[in-house]
Design a protein around this motif. Structure first.
Motif, short mmCIF file in Angstrom:
data_model
loop_
_atom_site.label_atom_id
_atom_site.label_comp_id
_atom_site.label_asym_id
_atom_site.label_seq_id
_atom_site.Cartn_x
_atom_site.Cartn_y
_atom_site.Cartn_z
N ARG A 1 -49.33 46.36 4.08
CA ARG A 1 -48.33 46.67 3.07
C ARG A 1 -46.99 46.95 3.73
O ARG A 1 -46.91 47.76 4.67
CB ARG A 1 -48.75 47.88 2.26
CG ARG A 1 -47.71 48.20 1.19
CD ARG A 1 -48.11 49.33 0.34
NE ARG A 1 -47.99 50.60 1.03
CZ ARG A 1 -48.40 51.74 0.51
NH1 ARG A 1 -49.00 51.76 -0.66
NH2 ARG A 1 -48.23 52.86 1.17
N GLY B 1 -52.95 49.79 -6.99
CA GLY B 1 -52.61 51.07 -6.35
C GLY B 1 -52.78 52.13 -7.41
O GLY B 1 -51.83 52.56 -8.06
N THR B 2 -54.00 52.56 -7.58
CA THR B 2 -54.29 53.44 -8.72
C THR B 2 -53.80 54.88 -8.52
O THR B 2 -53.80 55.65 -9.46
CB THR B 2 -55.80 53.43 -9.02
OG1 THR B 2 -56.51 53.51 -7.78
CG2 THR B 2 -56.20 52.16 -9.74
N ASN B 3 -53.35 55.19 -7.30
CA ASN B 3 -52.74 56.52 -7.14
C ASN B 3 -51.43 56.55 -7.92
O ASN B 3 -51.20 57.43 -8.75
CB ASN B 3 -52.44 56.81 -5.66
CG ASN B 3 -53.69 56.75 -4.80
OD1 ASN B 3 -54.78 56.99 -5.29
ND2 ASN B 3 -53.52 56.43 -3.53
N ASP B 4 -50.58 55.57 -7.62
CA ASP B 4 -49.30 55.52 -8.35
C ASP B 4 -49.50 55.11 -9.81
O ASP B 4 -48.80 55.58 -10.69
CB ASP B 4 -48.34 54.56 -7.65
CG ASP B 4 -47.60 55.25 -6.52
OD1 ASP B 4 -47.08 56.36 -6.76
OD2 ASP B 4 -47.59 54.73 -5.40
N ARG C 1 -51.10 51.10 5.52
CA ARG C 1 -49.84 51.71 5.08
C ARG C 1 -48.90 51.76 6.28
O ARG C 1 -49.03 52.64 7.13
CB ARG C 1 -50.07 53.13 4.56
CG ARG C 1 -50.83 53.22 3.25
CD ARG C 1 -51.06 54.69 2.92
NE ARG C 1 -51.41 54.93 1.53
CZ ARG C 1 -52.64 55.28 1.12
NH1 ARG C 1 -53.61 55.43 1.99
NH2 ARG C 1 -52.87 55.49 -0.15
N ARG D 1 -48.10 63.09 -8.56
CA ARG D 1 -49.19 63.23 -7.58
C ARG D 1 -49.03 64.49 -6.77
O ARG D 1 -50.01 65.12 -6.38
CB ARG D 1 -49.14 62.06 -6.59
CG ARG D 1 -49.49 60.76 -7.13
CD ARG D 1 -48.98 59.64 -6.24
NE ARG D 1 -49.68 59.56 -4.96
CZ ARG D 1 -49.65 58.50 -4.16
NH1 ARG D 1 -48.96 57.42 -4.52
NH2 ARG D 1 -50.27 58.49 -3.02
N GLU E 1 -49.07 48.91 -9.38
CA GLU E 1 -49.13 50.37 -9.43
C GLU E 1 -48.11 50.97 -10.39
O GLU E 1 -47.88 52.17 -10.38
CB GLU E 1 -49.01 50.98 -8.02
CG GLU E 1 -47.94 50.38 -7.15
CD GLU E 1 -47.98 50.86 -5.70
OE1 GLU E 1 -48.68 51.84 -5.39
OE2 GLU E 1 -47.28 50.27 -4.87
N LEU F 1 -55.82 48.10 2.79
CA LEU F 1 -54.48 48.72 2.76
C LEU F 1 -54.16 49.28 4.12
O LEU F 1 -54.81 50.21 4.60
CB LEU F 1 -54.44 49.86 1.72
CG LEU F 1 -53.14 50.67 1.67
CD1 LEU F 1 -51.96 49.80 1.26
CD2 LEU F 1 -53.26 51.85 0.72
N CYS G 1 -56.98 49.72 -4.00
CA CYS G 1 -56.81 50.44 -2.75
C CYS G 1 -56.35 51.88 -2.95
O CYS G 1 -56.08 52.59 -2.00
CB CYS G 1 -55.84 49.69 -1.83
SG CYS G 1 -54.17 49.60 -2.49
C1 PEP Z 1 -51.53 53.78 -4.58
O1 PEP Z 1 -50.47 54.10 -5.10
O2 PEP Z 1 -52.62 53.80 -5.15
C2 PEP Z 1 -51.55 53.37 -3.16
C3 PEP Z 1 -52.66 52.96 -2.60
O3 PEP Z 1 -50.41 53.54 -2.46
P1 PEP Z 1 -49.92 54.97 -1.90
O4 PEP Z 1 -51.02 55.93 -2.08
O5 PEP Z 1 -49.57 54.73 -0.49
O6 PEP Z 1 -48.73 55.23 -2.76
#
Ligand code: PEP
Ligand code: MG
Length: 887
Positions: A632, A781-784, A576, A794, A760, A574, A846
């Motif tokens: 990305r 994109g496991t954060n989103d 960004r 978040r 994500e 990734l 990622c």
């Molecule tokens: C995610 O969402 O997991 C991701 C890797 O993207 P970002 O953290 O930049 O939103």
């Protein structure tokens, strides 16, 4: 009926699988039984199971009749084994009572020694030991300890009384007090109990015993234990076992001693017995750091230039026996052991063994050494090292060439360099860290109440305590640099000032600690990056050979990419691109681009950004030569880029020729209530295609240029963020492909590339089968995906997630460790559906979870092709991926 109490040692013959099981008898209980079963000298005793603790806590803190009966029987086992009676006035049995959970857990009730002493039995002990002074000293210790840990009285009251007694007599050391002095203190101590507790000190030995058992069980739910559990991901429903054991005495004169030891050096991993002992002392004297312990071996004593004789020299026979036990234990457990022992009138007794805590450096060395010795396999060596512990090795150490204004030194208790502002208590540490400061916690000594502050601090400095003191052990476990026992440090909590050597300091002044050599320095000393060679390299090679998943990195600067490659990254997972625009010189063009109402305004901003982006990608492709790079396209949370200050608007007005009011109105139009769910990700590319077109062009131009210059073609994987529908990806893929064709025609060359998407959003996971028709790869994109699946922002979760974890609603913060049960289902389903459409689809992760060992284990389970982590976590991910593959 399930057995609730297990005897060990003495006449207890058989040890069954339940008794060997740490989940049932706790770490301490299981190991005591194990040691007794292989013939080591263990004082007889019994263990009450963790199950009984859980049941006690569930049933309103009541003991069952069955338990009372079983304990009575087990006391009988000890009595029969040692030939003494509990509570007998002539020849009394005395016991110790200790907690013992599955894993060692500071914060719970510690130890009560000499239980069974009262006004009658103390006379019996005096007669049988032939040492009246010893008997009364033991009694006062018991009252002091029991009052502190069982009755909850302030231990300071007892210490104060002892200090006054010494002062009145002109004594310096405890050893100067006579039997009569101790007798007088016992009377005084009992008076303190009567005043503070409102009742006389319990004389009934069974009341004493049940009081101690109750205190152990209750301590499982103490605030300190809860904090420790939260920090270490220990479930609240494990409970603790209780160990009751016949006393052996290290304080019966100069042929007696007590000590703690490791079978190898826990800081370096060297094959050298390592530890401390004290002649004529009881266990707590060593750990409490009241007397300075002596070295175990002659070599260690000489290396330290110390005078008091080592155990090897002072008690050669007992030492020889100890060395024999060390050897047996390592062969039996196939691991380094951390032990406690007592020598009573020349005879060695083992009080505890467990797998020893160690620094990451020592863990690596021991794993590699033990493999070489044939003690363990390569797989086991890889399993042995906690991936998160590598963090300790990956962080900077002090620059050897930097100037050091050394104020003083203590023991090198836990490695690594730490710098920050001095704070004098744990709460202050936590508060200052919350407001963004880096702090060093400075204490006389630490105790379990300080855990939260130790965790918050960069490093820990104590004036008292040895290498096995609380501060040292806990800091090593947490991976915090620590200097302990720095006797040149004096603290005045009233004025919040301190002195280190000759230097007067205030809370808030900056110092640096070097955990490698124990130095304390004034100010912030610069650091250097770690070097990863030797055992680290060997173990990593073994891990790489065992893992299936690739490990990539999340990085967007050439420097980060270089670092990640050194750490073993096999590509970028990734990049960004929005992070490339935070630079002060670029943000203006980005603002212009975002605030432009017409394409023309945007285009002129993009013209400024194109060459800069091209240069970015060129540098990255050069560093990552031959490795895949997932780039990305822009995914900016808009609010992070909009101007807010008047000066920013004025500057932008100058560049664009548009009025400040106009720009402010436009910024107002773009304001979002939920930026995380707003005009982000590919939504930006759909509405302003020229932005993504510029980025795609920059990527392809850079790739063609690098290919032409170096002969090696970069491998760009262009990733579209925040896709929910196949259509979004189809439109943007067409735009990217079209741009590629244009650039390739212009440059007269071409490169292979992939276009894929992030997964994500829950809809994207559900529609993964269709989306895979357009995308050649998925990166989770496991954060989103966590944010949108849980409906938890978040940016706002910090306020309420900690209590959620404390209450056990989530086992761990789901933004740190993947919610495998929930979010994990979407990952698994998307992987299946994606593969059904496109069997060779590349799958990776990622989000931050790509560097978390538990989440990595899940990624292995669902068969992802790679994980991607920030550069410092790449080695952690490599090792965790190997361990996951071994499961
Ligand atoms: C995610 O969402 O997991 C991701 C890797 O993207 P970002 O953290 O930049 O939103
Ligand atoms: Mg995202």
């Amino acid at each position: 009926m399930v057995q609730t109490v297990y005897p060990f040692g003495g006449d207890a013959a058989h040890v069954d699988t339940r008794q060997r099981d740490k989940t049932i008898t706790g770490g301490k209980g299981a190991n005591l039984a194990e040691m007794a079963s292989i013939g080591l000298p263990v004082p007889p005793g019994f263990t009450i199971t963790t199950e009984e603790c859980v049941s006690y806590l569930q049933h309103g803190a009541e003991f069952s009749d069955a338990l009372r009966e079983a304990v009575a029987g087990a006391v009988g086992h000890i009595e029969a084994s040692v030939g003494k009676k509990f509570g007998h006035a002539g020849d009394p049995l005395l016991v110790s009572v200790r907690s013992g959970a599955r894993v060692s857990m500071p914060g719970m009730m510690d130890t009560v020694l000499n239980l069974g002493l009262n006004d009658q039995t103390v006379e019996g002990l005096s007669a049988t030991s032939g040492d009246e002074r010893f008997a009364w000293d033991s009694y006062r210790r018991f009252i002091q300890m029991y009052s502190d840990v069982v009755l909850g009285l302030d231990h300071g009251l007892f210490e104060e009384a002892l200090e006054i007694a010494k002062e009145d007599n002109g004594f310096y050391a405890d050893t100067e007090l006579s039997a009569e002095d101790w007798k007088a203190l016992v009377t005084e101590f009992k008076g303190i109990v009567q005043t503070e507790w409102g009742k006389p000190f319990p004389q009934d030995v069974n009341e004493q015993l049940w009081g101690a058992i109750r205190a152990v069980f209750d301590s499982w739910d103490s605030d300190r234990a809860k904090v420790y559990r939260r920090l270490n991901d220990i479930p609240g429903d494990w409970g603790t076992a209780v160990n009751v054991q016949a006393m052996v005495f290290g304080n019966m004169g100069d042929t007696s001693a007590t000590g703690v030891a490791f079978t190898r050096d826990p800081a370096t991993g060297e094959r050298a017995y390592y530890g401390e002992y004290l002649i004529n002392a009881q266990g707590e004297d060593v750990v409490a750091g009241i007397r300075t312990p002596q070295y175990l071996t002659k070599a260690a004593r000489e290396a330290a230039g110390a005078k008091p004789l080592s155990m090897e020299e002072a008690m050669p026979e007992a030492y020889g026996e100890l060395a024999r036990v060390f050897d047996l234990l390592e062969k039996h457990y196939k691991d380094m052991q951390d032990i406690e022992f007592t020598v009573e009138r020349g005879k060695l007794w083992m009080l505890q063994t467990r797998s020893g805590k160690r620094t990451a450096k020592a863990a690596l060395k021991m794993a590699v050494d033990m493999e070489a010795d044939g003690l363990i396999t390569r797989e086991e060596a890889v399993r042995r090292v906690d991936p998160m512990a590598l963090d300790q090795l990956l962080h900077p150490t002090l620059d050897p060439d930097a100037e050091r204004n050394v104020l003083g030194a203590g023991l090198p208790a836990s490695p690594g360099a730490a710098a920050g502002k001095i704070v004098l208590d744990a709460d202050t540490a936590e508060q200052w860290v919350e407001r963004g400061e880096k702090v060093i916690l400075v204490r006389v000594e630490t105790s379990p109440e300080d855990i939260h502050g130790m965790h918050a601090a960069q490093g820990i400095l104590t004036a008292r305590g040895g290498m096995t003191s609380h501060a040292a052990v806990v800091a090593r476990g947490m991976g915090r640099p620590c200097v302990s026992g720095a006797s040149g440090v004096s603290i005045d909590l009233k004025t919040r000032t301190l002195k280190i050597g000759y230097q007067d300091l205030n809370e808030g002044d900056e110092i640096t600690l070097d955990g490698a050599n124990g130095q304390i320095m004034l100010g912030i000393v610069p650091t250097v990056e770690p070097e990863l060679a030797g055992d680290f390299g060997t173990l990593m090679e073994w891990a790489d050979a065992l893992r299936r998943m690739k490990v990539r990195t999340n990085a967007e600067t050439p420097d980060d990419c270089k670092m990640a490659r050194q750490f073993g990254a096999e590509g970028i997972g990734l990049c960004r691109t929005e992070h490339m625009f935070f630079d002060a010189s670029r943000i203006k063009a980005v603002r212009q681009m975002i605030l432009a109402e017409e394409e023309a305004g945007r285009s002129s901003a993009l013209e400024v950004l194109l060459p800069e982006q091209r240069a970015d990608f060129t540098a990255i492709f050069e560093v990552m030569a031959g490795l895949p790079c997932t780039i990305r396209l822009l995914d900016p949370p808009l609010h992070e880029f909009l101007p807010t200050q008047d000066s920013e608007f004025e500057e932008l007005a100058d560049t664009t020729g548009l009025g400040v009011d106009h720009l402010k109105r436009r910024a107002g139009e773009l304001h979002e209530f939920n930026p995380m769910l707003g005009h982000r990700g590919c939504r930006l590319g759909i509405t302003f295609p020229e932005i993504y077109e510029m980025q795609a062009r920059a990527i392809f131009e850079a790739a063609c240029d690098v290919k032409t210059a170096s002969g090696e073609a970069p491998i760009p994987e262009i990733m579209v963020p925040l896709v929910a529908t196949q259509k979004e990806l189809a439109i943007l893929k067409a735009l990217i492909d079209e741009t590629a064709q244009k650039v390739f025609a212009e440059k007269g060359t071409s490169v292979e590339y992939l276009v894929g998407t992030m997964i994500e959003l829950p809809r994207a996971a559900l529609m993964a089968g269709e989306i895979a028709e357009e995308g050649a790869f998925f990166s989770f994109g496991t954060n989103d995906l966590t944010q949108t699946t849980l409906g938890v922002s978040r940016d706002d979760s910090a306020k309420f997630l900690a209590p959620y974890v404390e209450k056990g609603i989530f086992a761990r913060d789901p933004f740190v460790s993947l919610d495998v049960e929930g979010v994990g289902q979407l990952v698994e389903l998307a992987a299946q559906r994606g593969r059904a459409t496109r069997p060779d689809i590349k799958l990776g992760i990622c989000g931050e979870h790509g560097g978390d060992p538990a989440s990595i284990a899940f990624c292995e389970k669902v068969g992802l092709d790679y994980v991607s982590a920030s550069p410092y976590r790449v080695p952690i991910a490599r090792l965790a991926a190997a361990q996951a593959a071994l499961k």
